[in-house]
Write an enzyme that holds these catalytic residues in place. Structure first.
Site, short mmCIF file in Angstrom:
data_model
loop_
_atom_site.label_atom_id
_atom_site.label_comp_id
_atom_site.label_asym_id
_atom_site.label_seq_id
_atom_site.Cartn_x
_atom_site.Cartn_y
_atom_site.Cartn_z
N CYS A 150 0.84 -1.20 0.00
CA CYS A 150 0.00 0.00 0.00
C CYS A 150 0.87 1.25 0.00
O CYS A 150 0.44 2.30 0.42
CB CYS A 150 -0.92 -0.02 1.20
SG CYS A 150 -2.42 0.92 0.98
N HIS B 124 -7.70 6.18 2.19
CA HIS B 124 -7.21 7.35 1.44
C HIS B 124 -8.25 7.92 0.48
O HIS B 124 -8.22 9.11 0.16
CB HIS B 124 -5.96 6.95 0.65
CG HIS B 124 -4.79 6.62 1.53
ND1 HIS B 124 -3.76 5.80 1.14
CD2 HIS B 124 -4.50 6.97 2.81
CE1 HIS B 124 -2.89 5.68 2.13
NE2 HIS B 124 -3.32 6.37 3.15
N HIS B 367 -3.45 -1.12 4.00
CA HIS B 367 -4.85 -1.06 3.60
C HIS B 367 -5.29 0.38 3.27
O HIS B 367 -6.40 0.80 3.61
CB HIS B 367 -5.76 -1.65 4.68
CG HIS B 367 -5.20 -2.89 5.30
ND1 HIS B 367 -5.05 -4.07 4.61
CD2 HIS B 367 -4.70 -3.13 6.54
CE1 HIS B 367 -4.49 -4.97 5.40
NE2 HIS B 367 -4.27 -4.43 6.57
N CYS B 368 -4.39 1.13 2.66
CA CYS B 368 -4.68 2.53 2.28
C CYS B 368 -5.04 3.39 3.47
O CYS B 368 -5.89 4.30 3.36
CB CYS B 368 -5.77 2.60 1.22
SG CYS B 368 -5.29 1.88 -0.34
N THR B 369 -4.44 3.10 4.61
CA THR B 369 -4.70 3.91 5.81
C THR B 369 -3.36 4.15 6.53
O THR B 369 -3.12 3.64 7.62
CB THR B 369 -5.67 3.21 6.78
OG1 THR B 369 -5.14 1.91 7.08
CG2 THR B 369 -7.05 3.07 6.19
#
Lengths: 439, 407
Positions: A150, B124, B367-369
């Site tokens: 990510c 995001h 996890h896009c965080t």
């Protein structure tokens, strides 16, 4: 045990290579839980010869290593948890999806055997000894720092330094490197006062072409080690244009086992002493475009953690008809690519990626990828080259197969960032085409 | 509990072809539904059926195929509308949740001082648009990644132009107190956007009950194809929302030579310039129809039981930190994010080991965080996200794998 000669320039030949290999086999089988649990090897008596010992042991493949955890590979008595906590050991992964395995990585061991092996090349040995200034190296391959599923940002120069080693790259796929990123790499080669550059030839080719477009050269003072991938004719040409003085050195290594072979001044790749024993399982089928082709099987000698016994690396080589220099293992003429990437002809012949590349020398596409999807069909994607010339060059190798060619602007990268010049989808492992691997 | 979970799972598993696959000789255990869901046969058939029998453009073709394709396409929008209690004319088809949120960010015409309040735990997709449009005002989160909702009221000021919340966190699985947030925001005259990416296939959704002003969601996390999603909003907003892309299909009349302009169609079509993702949309409709056939209540029933089973199991394993495990099942969906204390193995490596050794597919990473992980001081996490088709036996394999790695 002295591993280098008196003037520290070259490694000494290992006169005890055979005995050392038998000892390593015995030690691995006795101390590593994996072998006791999964292989259940026969006991090797004190008088067992290397030949008999190897014959008694099964081949080990990635498929067997893949479903194991690191703890299966720690020798009895080692406190893995403490060593992990200290950073002495870590877990890394190598290989593509189907062949991916987890490895216990001992960085200190790797660097020591790598430096020892590099000394087999006289230019590299001189570089290590300061002939081009204090030895500092840069590496350019699949990024080890700054990646994540990510994203995690681009690490700064200092964060990419590991002792005297600079990790140039923190981005996965060179197809999408921006010009500022590549210019930054060129600048950093100079800033780092790079003596040795170790690079995946595909990655280096992209940087070399950027340098050429910028009318710059690669600031590497000593040598360029090409490793981790097949060096194509086009790669060599591109590199020579921007790095005319530094000597190029082919290095054949594997993260699982260490550096196996290093190119000498005779252009052959010689077996590195003290680190591995190599068995060559000879091809039992025709190999058009390549001679004396063999599948590489490795037994590690000085890997304390995760020693490998008769491990099928999956690489093909052309074995040289020349005497051994440092061990009892013959030198090799070339690394021919992965068996999994070799093309299988309907008549049983096996065409190595190396043979494909040699056939394309004259056609000279900038890049290409040959793909076999079924028993009779091969397609080739060509970047900057004549389709007709490529087809004509490959036709003699691919007798009995349908060959189609397409133009492409880039070659697809594997999910782990690796490039392949050839790939075979399905059609099995084809181990049966090698003597001693039929079992 | 086990019986209930397995009964629900058994009723749908035969309809999902992917589940028959093996990985290195082991049955595939798919626990990555928060990333994307496998597709039921009904969805696959709908997509293939369009290709095989009804390939044509929509809203253009006058021939039989064009009419068939248009009917299938329009049916999908109606089906999705029924799922959330919305009029189809208020549903704009977009590429997915991310585009839907960007649509709103653009449509609100925010200035650099216009503030958008959202939890710092957000994906995001519900953060970065507010950096590009307006000014982000994150609601603080605790060390477990949970928003401190009690602070939101103070953060809403006269500059606040929007409150934007994820219905279900893609990391903790926590369900946001939507109605309470809406009450607070509405009291200040601030609209609310609901990111329903993680909730659309887990929870019954009723926009009237929720009271939000915008709802964004994706097809691919709801058993449908990727490449399509929805932005729902009220007609009033859609009527005044500026166009952000124009072209064919959205024009009622091009009278540019006469008056120097054009007349757009009404919403939602005026926002859907160009040929849409026809087959994906038809598949989305089939997926929603499939879920509604099962019943969102039944799906939630499985989800509640699965949540308890999963969290109880993970919490029992030494060396595993489970995020937000203190939440009761009623306040979460069956989604567990955790860290395995496996020295020197990254969490991505843990996830790969679960796949290689046990055939279990889970996510790993951030996890896009990024912010949530930084706040929780985590260098990455593993996320297991079951869904209706998962059995307790599969969760047991996951637990066995995690236990083995953590040991």
């Amino acid at each position: 045990m002295a591993l280098l000669d008196d003037n520290q320039a070259l490694p000494v030949p290992d006169s005890e290579h055979v005995e050392r290999t038998v000892q390593a086999l015995r030690k691995a089988l006795q101390r590593i839980p994996f072998y006791a649990k999964y292989v259940k090897p026969p006991a090797l008596g004190e008088a067992t010869s290397l030949k008999d010992a190897l014959a008694a042991l099964p081949l080990l493949t990635a498929a067997q290593v893949r479903p194991t955890l690191p703890k299966a590979w720690l020798p009895d008595g080692r406190d893995g948890r403490a060593e992990f906590a200290m950073g002495k050991l870590k877990v890394v992964e190598t290989g593509l999806a189907e062949d991916r395995i987890r490895l216990l990585w001992d960085g200190a061991w790797w660097r020591a055997q790598e430096a020892r092996a590099l000394r087999m090349n006289k230019t590299a040995a001189a570089a290590l000894d300061g002939a081009f200034g204090a030895y500092r190296e840069a590496v350019l391959w699949i990024p080890e720092r700054g990646t994540g599923s990510c994203g995690s940002g681009d690490p700064e120069f200092e964060e990419r330094l590991e002792g005297n080693r600079l990790h140039l790259n923190s981005r996965q796929d060179p197809t999408f490197w921006s010009e500022p990123v590549m210019t930054r790499m060129l600048d950093e080669l100079a800033r780092h006062a790079t003596v040795g550059l170790l690079a995946d030839p595909f990655y280096l080719d992209v940087l070399a072409r950027h340098a050429s477009a910028q009318r710059r050269s690669l600031d590497v003072r000593g040598f360029v080690g090409l490793t981790r991938g097949l060096t194509t004719t086009a790669h060599r040409a591109g590199l020579k244009a921007v790095c005319p003085t530094a000597e190029t050195v082919q290095i054949y290594g594997a993260r699982e086992a260490g550096v196996l072979f290093v190119e000498g001044e005779d252009k052959l790749l010689h077996h590195a002493p003290f680190t591995t024993h190599i068995e060559f399982l000879r091809a039992s089928v025709p190999t058009p475009g390549a001679v004396d082709v063999a599948l590489v099987v490795v037994t590690t000698l000085d890997r304390e953690v995760q020693p490998l016994v008769r491990y099928v690396l999956g690489d093909l080589v052309q074995v040289a008809r020349a005497p051994s220099r440092f061990t009892t293992v013959s030198p090799i003429v070339s690394v021919e690519g992965k068996l999994a990437d070799a093309l299988l002809r309907p008549d049983g012949a096996l065409v190595t990626p190396g043979a494909v590349d040699r056939a394309l020398t004259e056609a000279s596409p900038r890049a290409y990828q040959v793909v076999q999807t079924d028993a009779q069909s091969v397609s080739v994607e060509v970047v900057e080259g004549s389709l007709e010339a490529v087809k004509a060059a490959l036709a003699p190798l691919l007798v009995g197969m349908t060959l189609t060619a397409r133009q492409a602007t880039a070659i697809a990268v594997e999910p782990n960032g690796k490039y392949r010049v050839s790939r075979r989808e399905g059609l099995g492992t084809s181990y049966e085409r090698f003597e001693g691997a039929e079992r | 509990m086990k019986e209930l979970i397995d009964r629900h799972a058994a009723s749908v598993r035969p309809q999902i072809p992917l589940l028959a696959r093996e990985l290195s000789g082991r049955p595939l255990i798919f626990l990555d539904n928060a990333s994307t869901t496998p597709k039921p046969r009904q969805v696959i058939d709908a997509v293939v059926g369009y290709y095989e029998r009804s390939t044509a453009n929509v809203h253009r073709g006058v021939h039989s195929l064009g009419e068939e394709a248009t009917r299938l396409f329009d049916d999908a929008r109606r089906e999705v509308g029924a799922l959330i209690g919305a009029n189809p004319s208020e549903i704009v088809l977009v590429r997915g949740t991310t585009e839907a949120i960007n649509f709103v960010a653009n449509g609100l015409e925010l200035g650099p001082e216009d503030e958008v309040v959202f939890p710092a735990s957000e994906h995001h997709a519900n953060w970065i648009p507010w950096r590009l449009h307006g000014k982000p005002v994150p609601v603080p989160i605790d060390e477990d990644g949970l928003p401190r909702w009690e602070l939101i009221e103070k953060l809403i000021t006269s500059k606040t132009k929007l409150v934007s919340i994820g219905h279900v966190s893609n990391v903790t699985g926590a369900i946001a107190p939507v109605e309470e947030v809406v009450r607070i925001a509405k009291a200040r005259g601030v609209p609310v956007l609901l990111d329903a990416a993680q909730s659309i296939s887990h929870l019954p959704l009723d926009i009237a009950k929720l009271g939000v002003d915008f709802l964004a969601a994706s097809s691919h996390k709801a058993f449908g194809p990727s490449g399509v999603g929805i932005l729902w909003s009220k007609k009033e907003f859609l009527a005044k929302c500026p166009l952000y892309q124009v072209g064919g299909g959205m024009v009622s009349l091009n009278n540019d030579l006469d008056v120097g302009g054009f007349i757009p169609r009404d919403a939602p079509f005026k926002f859907e310039a160009g040929t849409p993702a026809i087959e994906a949309t038809i598949g989305f409709g089939a997926a929603v129809k499939w879920m509604r056939g099962i019943g969102m209540g039944a799906i939630r029933e499985h989800d509640l039981a699965m949540s308890k089973y999963l969290f109880d199991g993970l919490s029992d394993i030494r060396g595993v930190r489970v995020l937000a495990k203190r939440l009761p099942p009623e306040e979460r969906i069956a989604l567990a994010t955790f860290v395995v204390d496996a020295p020197s193995m990254t969490q991505e490596s843990v996830a790969r080991a679960l796949c290689d050794m046990f055939g279990v597919c889970v996510s790993a990473g951030f996890h896009c965080t990024h912010v949530l992980h930084a706040r929780a001081q985590l260098p990455g996490t593993v996320r297991a996200s079951p869904h209706l088709f998962n059995t307790t036996e599969e969760i047991d394999v996951l637990l066995e794998g995690v236990r083995e790695i953590a040991s």
